[in-house]
Design a protein around this motif. Structure first.
Motif, PDB file in Angstrom:
ATOM      1  N   UNK A  24      -2.205  -0.578 -11.059  1.00  0.00           N
ATOM      2  CA  UNK A  24      -2.972  -1.035  -9.902  1.00  0.00           C
ATOM      3  C   UNK A  24      -2.228  -0.610  -8.649  1.00  0.00           C
ATOM      4  N   UNK A  25      -2.929   0.049  -7.731  1.00  0.00           N
ATOM      5  CA  UNK A  25      -2.319   0.472  -6.472  1.00  0.00           C
ATOM      6  C   UNK A  25      -3.367   0.436  -5.367  1.00  0.00           C
ATOM      7  N   UNK A  26      -2.921   0.117  -4.164  1.00  0.00           N
ATOM      8  CA  UNK A  26      -3.777   0.185  -2.977  1.00  0.00           C
ATOM      9  C   UNK A  26      -3.359   1.422  -2.211  1.00  0.00           C
ATOM     10  N   UNK A  27      -4.274   2.378  -2.117  1.00  0.00           N
ATOM     11  CA  UNK A  27      -3.945   3.716  -1.624  1.00  0.00           C
ATOM     12  C   UNK A  27      -4.717   4.018  -0.339  1.00  0.00           C
ATOM     13  N   UNK A  28      -4.005   4.577   0.643  1.00  0.00           N
ATOM     14  CA  UNK A  28      -4.650   4.975   1.886  1.00  0.00           C
ATOM     15  C   UNK A  28      -3.809   4.571   3.075  1.00  0.00           C
ATOM     16  N   UNK A  29      -4.411   4.675   4.256  1.00  0.00           N
ATOM     17  CA  UNK A  29      -3.743   4.295   5.490  1.00  0.00           C
ATOM     18  C   UNK A  29      -4.723   3.490   6.347  1.00  0.00           C
ATOM     19  N   UNK A  30      -4.171   2.602   7.172  1.00  0.00           N
ATOM     20  CA  UNK A  30      -4.981   1.822   8.092  1.00  0.00           C
ATOM     21  C   UNK A  30      -5.848   2.787   8.932  1.00  0.00           C
ATOM     22  N   UNK A  31      -7.156   2.598   8.985  1.00  0.00           N
ATOM     23  CA  UNK A  31      -7.927   1.416   8.609  1.00  0.00           C
ATOM     24  C   UNK A  31      -8.633   1.515   7.251  1.00  0.00           C
ATOM     25  N   UNK A  32      -8.342   2.533   6.449  1.00  0.00           N
ATOM     26  CA  UNK A  32      -9.070   2.707   5.195  1.00  0.00           C
ATOM     27  C   UNK A  32      -8.088   2.706   4.027  1.00  0.00           C
ATOM     28  N   UNK A  33      -8.172   1.672   3.198  1.00  0.00           N
ATOM     29  CA  UNK A  33      -7.361   1.591   1.987  1.00  0.00           C
ATOM     30  C   UNK A  33      -8.261   1.169   0.831  1.00  0.00           C
TER      31      UNK A  33
ATOM     32  N   UNK B 114     -12.163  -2.126  -4.777  1.00  0.00           N
ATOM     33  CA  UNK B 114     -12.568  -2.740  -3.502  1.00  0.00           C
ATOM     34  C   UNK B 114     -11.750  -2.128  -2.375  1.00  0.00           C
ATOM     35  N   UNK B 115     -12.221  -2.321  -1.148  1.00  0.00           N
ATOM     36  CA  UNK B 115     -11.493  -1.885   0.044  1.00  0.00           C
ATOM     37  C   UNK B 115     -10.744  -3.071   0.640  1.00  0.00           C
ATOM     38  N   UNK B 116      -9.567  -2.810   1.165  1.00  0.00           N
ATOM     39  CA  UNK B 116      -8.772  -3.879   1.769  1.00  0.00           C
ATOM     40  C   UNK B 116      -7.729  -3.261   2.683  1.00  0.00           C
ATOM     41  N   UNK B 117      -6.940  -4.094   3.338  1.00  0.00           N
ATOM     42  CA  UNK B 117      -5.798  -3.647   4.133  1.00  0.00           C
ATOM     43  C   UNK B 117      -4.596  -4.508   3.785  1.00  0.00           C
ATOM     44  N   UNK B 118      -3.509  -3.876   3.356  1.00  0.00           N
ATOM     45  CA  UNK B 118      -2.252  -4.584   3.136  1.00  0.00           C
ATOM     46  C   UNK B 118      -1.131  -3.755   3.740  1.00  0.00           C
ATOM     47  N   UNK B 119       0.008  -4.396   3.979  1.00  0.00           N
ATOM     48  CA  UNK B 119       1.132  -3.684   4.584  1.00  0.00           C
ATOM     49  C   UNK B 119       1.700  -2.660   3.611  1.00  0.00           C
TER      50      UNK B 119
ATOM     51  N   UNK C 229       0.822  -1.210   0.000  1.00  0.00           N
ATOM     52  CA  UNK C 229       0.000   0.000   0.000  1.00  0.00           C
ATOM     53  C   UNK C 229       0.858   1.263   0.000  1.00  0.00           C
ATOM     54  N   UNK C 230       0.269   2.348  -0.485  1.00  0.00           N
ATOM     55  CA  UNK C 230       0.912   3.662  -0.542  1.00  0.00           C
ATOM     56  C   UNK C 230      -0.050   4.713   0.005  1.00  0.00           C
ATOM     57  N   UNK C 231       0.490   5.738   0.638  1.00  0.00           N
ATOM     58  CA  UNK C 231      -0.359   6.856   1.054  1.00  0.00           C
ATOM     59  C   UNK C 231      -0.877   7.610  -0.163  1.00  0.00           C
TER      60      UNK C 231
ATOM     61  N   UNK D 199      -8.412  -0.144  -3.265  1.00  0.00           N
ATOM     62  CA  UNK D 199      -7.735  -0.692  -4.440  1.00  0.00           C
ATOM     63  C   UNK D 199      -8.214   0.064  -5.669  1.00  0.00           C
ATOM     64  N   UNK D 200      -7.260   0.640  -6.401  1.00  0.00           N
ATOM     65  CA  UNK D 200      -7.588   1.486  -7.542  1.00  0.00           C
ATOM     66  C   UNK D 200      -6.817   1.056  -8.781  1.00  0.00           C
ATOM     67  N   UNK D 201      -7.396   1.340  -9.943  1.00  0.00           N
ATOM     68  CA  UNK D 201      -6.686   1.214 -11.211  1.00  0.00           C
ATOM     69  C   UNK D 201      -6.629   2.596 -11.833  1.00  0.00           C
ATOM     70  N   UNK D 202      -5.398   3.113 -11.952  1.00  0.00           N
ATOM     71  CA  UNK D 202      -5.161   4.455 -12.478  1.00  0.00           C
ATOM     72  C   UNK D 202      -4.856   4.392 -13.970  1.00  0.00           C
ATOM     73  N   UNK D 203      -5.379   5.350 -14.706  1.00  0.00           N
ATOM     74  CA  UNK D 203      -4.983   5.560 -16.100  1.00  0.00           C
ATOM     75  C   UNK D 203      -4.226   6.877 -16.259  1.00  0.00           C
ATOM     76  N   UNK D 204      -4.280   7.721 -15.235  1.00  0.00           N
ATOM     77  CA  UNK D 204      -3.535   8.978 -15.164  1.00  0.00           C
ATOM     78  C   UNK D 204      -3.483   9.370 -13.689  1.00  0.00           C
TER      79      UNK D 204
END
Length: 203
Positions: free
Chosen positions: A161-170, A185-190, A142-144, A172-177
């Motif tokens: 594809x990037x998982x963006x945010x901070x615990x407890x809210x992250x 979807x929402x998830x939590x990863x390190x 994950x990235x802030x 999953x996004x697909x960026x084109x720009x």
């Protein structure tokens, strides 16, 4: 695992399900963790790195929707399992990780699985220069916020594809720009790790 977990979480892409059936996840899990290979938990790999839950892996691959003629850059090799799945779905995967032992282990596992359309490299994402462009970039930690320079690594019409945010809210996004993305979807990863900067000695 595939039938009970992945399909029940709306992963319906046939190619992804077939790739998850063809690659034995337990072979990529540390030996002492093999009984938990199909559990819905993140498994430790060392270095405070974790193997994603199987459901997150499946949903991530469905979100990025790799095509057979595409090249992919994976940030965070980890166990090499996702590397192998993507290699089944696309033309070639370049994968980087900070930790040499994880790269070596992943390389061995991929060779044992007869997956040879990959190139693994020890490198720091935050200081990386790939020297070429890719159709897709998949970031497994994950990235802030997603650094804008990543988009210079993409071919025209590429995606990240990037998982963006901070615990407890992250998310999953697909960026084109840099300012254009779809939410999946929402998830939590390190968090994605960065090489420690050496501090100068103070006298």
């Amino acid at each position: 695992m595939v039938t009970q977990q992945i399909r029940s979480w709306d992963v319906t892409n046939k190619k992804i399900l077939e790739s998850m059936l063809s690659i034995h996840r337990e072979e990529f899990v540390p030996t002492q963790q093999r009984k938990l290979a199909f559990a819905d938990i993140a498994l430790p790999l060392g270095h405070q790195v974790y193997m994603m839950k199987p459901v997150v892996e499946g949903r991530m691959l469905q979100a990025i929707d790799l095509q057979a003629n595409e090249t992919v850059l994976e940030i965070g090799t980890g166990s090499g399992y996702v590397t192998g799945l993507m290699a089944k779905l696309c033309q070639h995967v370049t994968s980087i990780d900070l930790h040499e032992d994880l790269i070596q282990s992943a390389q061995n596992k991929l060779q044992e699985a007869h997956i040879d359309n990959t190139a693994l490299e020890v490198a720091d994402f935050f200081d990386y220069e790939p020297g070429k462009q890719f159709d897709a970039i998949v970031i497994t930690g994950s990235l802030k916020a997603l650094p804008k320079h990543v988009f210079s690594w993409l071919k025209p019409d590429g995606r990240v594809f990037a998982i963006v945010g901070q615990d407890p809210i992250m998310e999953a996004r697909v960026y084109t720009a840099a300012d254009e993305y779809s939410s999946h979807f929402d998830t939590l990863v390190t968090p994605l790790q960065q090489a420690k900067q050496h501090q100068p000695f103070l006298l």
